[in-house]
Design a protein around this motif. Structure first.
Motif, PDB file in Angstrom:
ATOM      1  N   LYS A   1       5.133   0.153   1.943  1.00 51.96           N
ATOM      2  CA  LYS A   1       4.734  -1.173   2.414  1.00 51.96           C
ATOM      3  C   LYS A   1       3.297  -1.165   2.946  1.00 51.96           C
ATOM      4  CE  LYS A   1       6.701  -4.472   5.576  1.00 51.96           C
ATOM      5  NZ  LYS A   1       7.700  -4.725   6.623  1.00 51.96           N
ATOM      6  N   GLU A   2       2.984  -0.105   3.659  1.00 54.03           N
ATOM      7  CA  GLU A   2       1.638   0.049   4.233  1.00 54.03           C
ATOM      8  C   GLU A   2       0.539   0.078   3.167  1.00 54.03           C
ATOM      9  OE1 GLU A   2       0.448   1.641   7.722  1.00 54.03           O
ATOM     10  OE2 GLU A   2       1.757  -0.089   8.065  1.00 54.03           O
ATOM     11  N   ILE A   3       0.842   0.773   2.082  1.00 54.20           N
ATOM     12  CA  ILE A   3      -0.246   1.036   1.136  1.00 54.20           C
ATOM     13  C   ILE A   3      -0.223   0.147  -0.114  1.00 54.20           C
ATOM     14  CG2 ILE A   3      -0.576   3.420   1.916  1.00 54.20           C
ATOM     15  CD1 ILE A   3       0.972   4.394  -0.483  1.00 54.20           C
TER      16      ILE A   3
ATOM     17  N   SER B   1      -1.283  -2.843  -0.541  1.00 57.61           N
ATOM     18  CA  SER B   1      -2.549  -3.553  -0.777  1.00 57.61           C
ATOM     19  C   SER B   1      -3.575  -2.608  -1.410  1.00 57.61           C
ATOM     20  CB  SER B   1      -3.089  -4.150   0.519  1.00 57.61           C
ATOM     21  OG  SER B   1      -3.347  -3.137   1.466  1.00 57.61           O
ATOM     22  N   LEU B   2      -3.518  -1.355  -1.009  1.00 57.70           N
ATOM     23  CA  LEU B   2      -4.408  -0.370  -1.636  1.00 57.70           C
ATOM     24  C   LEU B   2      -4.021  -0.174  -3.094  1.00 57.70           C
ATOM     25  CD1 LEU B   2      -4.582   2.392   1.156  1.00 57.70           C
ATOM     26  CD2 LEU B   2      -6.364   0.762   0.574  1.00 57.70           C
TER      27      LEU B   2
ATOM     28  N   LEU C   1      -2.589  -2.293  -5.085  1.00 63.57           N
ATOM     29  CA  LEU C   1      -3.008  -3.461  -5.875  1.00 63.57           C
ATOM     30  C   LEU C   1      -4.492  -3.442  -6.207  1.00 63.57           C
ATOM     31  CD1 LEU C   1      -1.339  -6.713  -4.508  1.00 63.57           C
ATOM     32  CD2 LEU C   1      -1.205  -5.757  -6.801  1.00 63.57           C
ATOM     33  N   ASN C   2      -5.263  -2.783  -5.381  1.00 62.61           N
ATOM     34  CA  ASN C   2      -6.711  -2.778  -5.596  1.00 62.61           C
ATOM     35  C   ASN C   2      -7.231  -1.449  -6.124  1.00 62.61           C
ATOM     36  OD1 ASN C   2      -7.959  -5.468  -4.544  1.00 62.61           O
ATOM     37  ND2 ASN C   2      -6.279  -4.977  -3.159  1.00 62.61           N
TER      38      ASN C   2
ATOM     39  N   LEU D   1      -6.918   1.579  -5.127  1.00 60.67           N
ATOM     40  CA  LEU D   1      -7.589   2.415  -4.137  1.00 60.67           C
ATOM     41  C   LEU D   1      -6.757   3.633  -3.745  1.00 60.67           C
ATOM     42  CD1 LEU D   1      -8.926  -0.525  -1.962  1.00 60.67           C
ATOM     43  CD2 LEU D   1     -10.357   1.049  -3.271  1.00 60.67           C
TER      44      LEU D   1
ATOM     45  N   GLU E   1      -0.578   9.367  -5.463  1.00 57.83           N
ATOM     46  CA  GLU E   1      -0.006   8.314  -4.618  1.00 57.83           C
ATOM     47  C   GLU E   1       0.455   7.133  -5.470  1.00 57.83           C
ATOM     48  OE1 GLU E   1      -2.381   8.155  -0.423  1.00 57.83           O
ATOM     49  OE2 GLU E   1      -3.621   7.974  -2.231  1.00 57.83           O
TER      50      GLU E   1
ATOM     51  N   GLU F   1       7.912  -7.203  -1.270  1.00 58.95           N
ATOM     52  CA  GLU F   1       6.665  -6.998  -0.514  1.00 58.95           C
ATOM     53  C   GLU F   1       5.455  -7.050  -1.441  1.00 58.95           C
ATOM     54  OE1 GLU F   1       5.639  -6.520   2.710  1.00 58.95           O
ATOM     55  OE2 GLU F   1       7.655  -7.237   3.178  1.00 58.95           O
TER      56      GLU F   1
ATOM     57  N   ALA G   1       5.282  -8.613  -4.246  1.00 54.64           N
ATOM     58  CA  ALA G   1       5.073  -9.997  -4.685  1.00 54.64           C
ATOM     59  C   ALA G   1       4.267 -10.776  -3.637  1.00 54.64           C
ATOM     60  CB  ALA G   1       6.418 -10.666  -4.931  1.00 54.64           C
TER      61      ALA G   1
ATOM     62  N   GLU H   1       2.184  -9.473  -1.418  1.00 54.22           N
ATOM     63  CA  GLU H   1       0.811  -8.957  -1.449  1.00 54.22           C
ATOM     64  C   GLU H   1       0.023  -9.547  -2.619  1.00 54.22           C
ATOM     65  OE1 GLU H   1      -0.982  -7.425   0.588  1.00 54.22           O
ATOM     66  OE2 GLU H   1       0.362  -6.429   1.976  1.00 54.22           O
TER      67      GLU H   1
ATOM     68  N   ARG I   1     -10.739   2.814   3.736  1.00 54.12           N
ATOM     69  CA  ARG I   1      -9.397   2.478   3.255  1.00 54.12           C
ATOM     70  C   ARG I   1      -8.481   2.035   4.389  1.00 54.12           C
ATOM     71  NH1 ARG I   1      -6.998   6.135  -1.217  1.00 54.12           N
ATOM     72  NH2 ARG I   1      -6.156   7.139   0.613  1.00 54.12           N
TER      73      ARG I   1
ATOM     74  N   PHE J   1      -9.366  -1.497   5.346  1.00 56.28           N
ATOM     75  CA  PHE J   1      -8.884  -2.409   4.313  1.00 56.28           C
ATOM     76  C   PHE J   1      -7.397  -2.678   4.493  1.00 56.28           C
ATOM     77  CE2 PHE J   1      -7.090  -3.410   0.154  1.00 56.28           C
ATOM     78  CZ  PHE J   1      -7.944  -4.393  -0.301  1.00 56.28           C
ATOM     79  N   MET J   2      -6.665  -1.579   4.671  1.00 57.76           N
ATOM     80  CA  MET J   2      -5.220  -1.668   4.845  1.00 57.76           C
ATOM     81  C   MET J   2      -4.858  -2.496   6.065  1.00 57.76           C
ATOM     82  SD  MET J   2      -3.291   1.877   4.200  1.00 57.76           S
ATOM     83  CE  MET J   2      -2.996   2.317   5.901  1.00 57.76           C
TER      84      MET J   2
ATOM     85  N   ARG K   1      -5.633  -6.217   5.533  1.00 54.78           N
ATOM     86  CA  ARG K   1      -4.645  -6.888   4.686  1.00 54.78           C
ATOM     87  C   ARG K   1      -3.304  -7.041   5.399  1.00 54.78           C
ATOM     88  NH1 ARG K   1      -5.588  -7.715  -1.008  1.00 54.78           N
ATOM     89  NH2 ARG K   1      -3.367  -8.150  -1.029  1.00 54.78           N
TER      90      ARG K   1
END
Ligand SMILES: [Zn+2]
Lengths: 158, 174
Positions: free
Chosen positions: A7-9, A11-12, A14-15, A17, A22, A39, A41, A43, B149, B152-153, B156
């Motif tokens: 859940k934390e990562i 957004s990373l 999706l981009n 990153l 990972e 989650e 969806a 994001e 990073r 960013f995290m 968001r």
């Protein structure tokens, strides 16, 4: 990977990153976890809305130029000139309002149309302050039953 | 893109650079000032400064990072001078606010951006849109890859939590 970490990562993820390892782990986890799928969806929705916001504002900025370019090689009046004007206007208006306030007797308040489209102050120097599509920032203080103090806090002059 | 000498950009090279970076520069500026007009001004100022010094630029150095640093400074100046003259919040009177009935997604996301720190917003601006890598962003921001990073995290995450808390309808259909 545990849900909490995924859940934390997201957004990373999706981009793009994340490292390849990972990334693979996230994808493996997503396959079997509906909670994290939802989650993701959310994001994605946020991502889309952010992209939409920035895109629309960029188009708006370009439309407000003559050439459709955000840069021209000659000097422009620019932000600080406009801010300067705004400050001057603020000071003037505040002073005028202050003078008007103290100058008027208590029986003679200024009535301000609350619709804000057309503000007029009785018996005086300032007539019809027009707020064109809310570009002017204002602070309105209610100082009596039907009495408001309008404080214009600068804004755009264009 | 090396030409004969490493110092100075030609008119053409500058133009190319502008075309390539205009949008990114805008997105970055917008992420700081959150206002289209101000962002436009910052881009203009930034490129103008770069243009004036184009003869002296060292092509071996990171011109992109240099440009973004200029834009960042201009944006901070804008924010500062605004802060001195007014309260940032737009306190127009809300007479009939229809927010409850319909979700204005653009407005929501803008509100959410507003609660982030400038740094978080900048990093989102750099990484999200036709992106910089976290390493490049790090060069512009003077931060390490992993710090970038993390910011960013966190940014968001704040956006998501803000929206889910204040606009529970946002994700209902998902
Ligand atoms: Zn999970």
């Amino acid at each position: 990977m545990k849900c909490k970490h995924v859940k934390e990562i997201l957004s990373l993820y999706l981009n793009n990153l994340l490292s390849d390892t990972e990334k693979n782990e996230v994808e493996q986890h997503l396959k079997n976890c509906p909670v994290c799928q939802r989650e993701l969806a959310i994001e994605k929705e946020i991502q889309n809305d952010l992209e939409m916001l920035f895109k629309e504002e960029y188009i708006k900025a370009k439309q407000n130029t003559h050439s459709g370019r955000l840069f021209k090689k000659t000097e422009t009046k620019g932000i600080f000139f406009r801010l300067g004007l705004a400050i001057a206007a603020t000071i003037l208006l505040t002073i005028s309002l202050a003078i008007l306030r103290t100058g008027a007797s208590r029986n003679n308040p200024y009535f301000i149309d609350t619709k804000i489209t057309n503000v007029s102050i009785k018996e005086t120097k300032i007539k019809d302050i027009k707020f064109i599509d809310e570009k002017l920032k204002t602070k309105v203080k209610k100082i009596g039953n039907n009495i408001f103090l309008v404080n214009i806090q600068g804004g755009r002059n264009d | 893109m090396r030409v004969k000498t490493d110092t100075g950009l030609s008119e053409l090279e500058f133009e190319k650079l502008f075309m390539e970076l205009e949008k990114m520069a805008f997105n970055f500026a917008y992420s700081i000032v959150l206002n289209s007009e101000d962002a436009k001004d910052a881009v203009q100022e930034g490129f103008l400064k770069l243009y004036r010094s184009k003869e002296k630029l060292d092509k071996n150095k990171n011109i992109k990072a240099y440009l973004f640093q200029i834009i960042k400074n201009v944006c901070f100046d804008i924010l500062r001078s605004k802060r001195n003259t007014q309260e940032i919040e737009n306190t127009t009177i809300k007479i009939n606010n229809s927010r409850e009935t319909e979700l204005d997604r653009k407005q929501i996301i803008k509100e959410a951006m507003n609660i982030l720190t400038t740094q978080e917003r900048m990093i989102i601006g750099l990484l999200m849109f036709e992106g910089f890598t976290s390493k490049e962003a790090g060069e512009i921001m003077n931060l390490s890859d992993s710090t970038i990073r993390n910011h960013f995290m966190n940014g968001r995450k704040k956006i998501k939590n803000f929206i889910l808390k204040n606009y529970p309808d946002y994700a209902r259909s998902l």
